[in-house]
Write a protein that holds these residues in place. Sequence first.
Motif, PDB file in Angstrom:
ATOM      1  N   ASP A  39       0.835  -1.223  -0.057  1.00 51.12           N
ATOM      2  CA  ASP A  39       0.078  -0.486  -0.058  1.00 51.12           C
ATOM      3  C   ASP A  39       0.791   1.211   0.112  1.00 51.12           C
ATOM      4  O   ASP A  39       0.564   2.166  -0.328  1.00 51.12           O
ATOM      5  CB  ASP A  39      -1.031  -0.002   1.110  1.00 51.12           C
ATOM      6  N   LEU A  40       2.167   1.310   0.164  1.00 51.38           N
ATOM      7  CA  LEU A  40       2.462   2.379   0.309  1.00 51.38           C
ATOM      8  C   LEU A  40       2.606   3.315  -0.846  1.00 51.38           C
ATOM      9  O   LEU A  40       2.378   4.086  -0.191  1.00 51.38           O
ATOM     10  CB  LEU A  40       4.710   1.897   0.449  1.00 51.38           C
ATOM     11  N   ASN A  41       3.113   3.152  -1.823  1.00 46.86           N
ATOM     12  CA  ASN A  41       2.355   3.917  -2.522  1.00 46.86           C
ATOM     13  C   ASN A  41       1.501   4.006  -3.647  1.00 46.86           C
ATOM     14  O   ASN A  41       1.148   4.628  -4.509  1.00 46.86           O
ATOM     15  CB  ASN A  41       3.500   3.878  -4.035  1.00 46.86           C
ATOM     16  N   ALA A  42       0.530   2.798  -3.457  1.00 47.89           N
ATOM     17  CA  ALA A  42      -0.908   3.060  -3.806  1.00 47.89           C
ATOM     18  C   ALA A  42      -1.432   4.217  -3.978  1.00 47.89           C
ATOM     19  O   ALA A  42      -1.883   5.049  -2.960  1.00 47.89           O
ATOM     20  CB  ALA A  42      -1.632   1.317  -3.457  1.00 47.89           C
ATOM     21  N   PRO A  43      -2.341   4.454  -4.776  1.00 48.06           N
ATOM     22  CA  PRO A  43      -3.445   5.313  -4.631  1.00 48.06           C
ATOM     23  C   PRO A  43      -4.467   5.542  -3.975  1.00 48.06           C
ATOM     24  O   PRO A  43      -4.324   3.994  -3.390  1.00 48.06           O
ATOM     25  CB  PRO A  43      -3.475   5.156  -6.479  1.00 48.06           C
ATOM     26  N   PHE A  44      -5.001   6.460  -3.117  1.00 50.51           N
ATOM     27  CA  PHE A  44      -6.620   6.446  -3.026  1.00 50.51           C
ATOM     28  C   PHE A  44      -7.151   5.533  -3.313  1.00 50.51           C
ATOM     29  O   PHE A  44      -7.536   5.241  -4.085  1.00 50.51           O
ATOM     30  CB  PHE A  44      -7.238   7.881  -2.321  1.00 50.51           C
ATOM     31  N   PRO A  45      -8.096   4.355  -2.904  1.00 46.95           N
ATOM     32  CA  PRO A  45      -8.308   3.004  -3.402  1.00 46.95           C
ATOM     33  C   PRO A  45      -9.846   3.392  -3.676  1.00 46.95           C
ATOM     34  O   PRO A  45     -10.111   2.237  -4.750  1.00 46.95           O
ATOM     35  CB  PRO A  45      -9.461   2.226  -2.044  1.00 46.95           C
TER      36      PRO A  45
END
Length: 167
Positions: A39-45
Amino acid sequence: MNDIEIIEIKSDQIKQYKTFLTFGLVNDEENFRITPNDDLNAPFPTKDKVDSFTLGAYSDNQLAGIVSFARDGGDREKLRHKGVLFRMYVSKHFRGQGIAKKLIQALLERVKHITDIEQINLTVISNNDNAKTLYEKFGFVTFGSESNAIKWKGKYFTEDQMTLKLK
């Protein structure tokens, strides 16, 4: 119990959201299919849209729980009738206060206004009995299981797929 307020969390609140979610990913790692690194660099879900939103449960302005909903397959025509409930999490400090129930109720109330959503699917770790029981109280039923769906730290986890038919 403190008053619980359910409010939509928007993508511009990603820092608060990620701080809360990361705490859950670390402290309840066996109940998630993602890790803090995932989730570190993941965008808002979700996308701040009627059919793609995230809700937060707040107690005295403190984030206590989250849940997200998105149309399955985004804009794929053949999947538009389905939605996915995901990233359901209530902080251990706030459990037992009905927060998860309020989050699901609020999510379902919003989804009922999306006229072409006919069912909501979710996945849950098979041995997470509390979560499964809660989902079942809302009418979700298990329609499949995947053994060894997750492998984490040398341990395998089975996931159950659940669905709620709205129409």
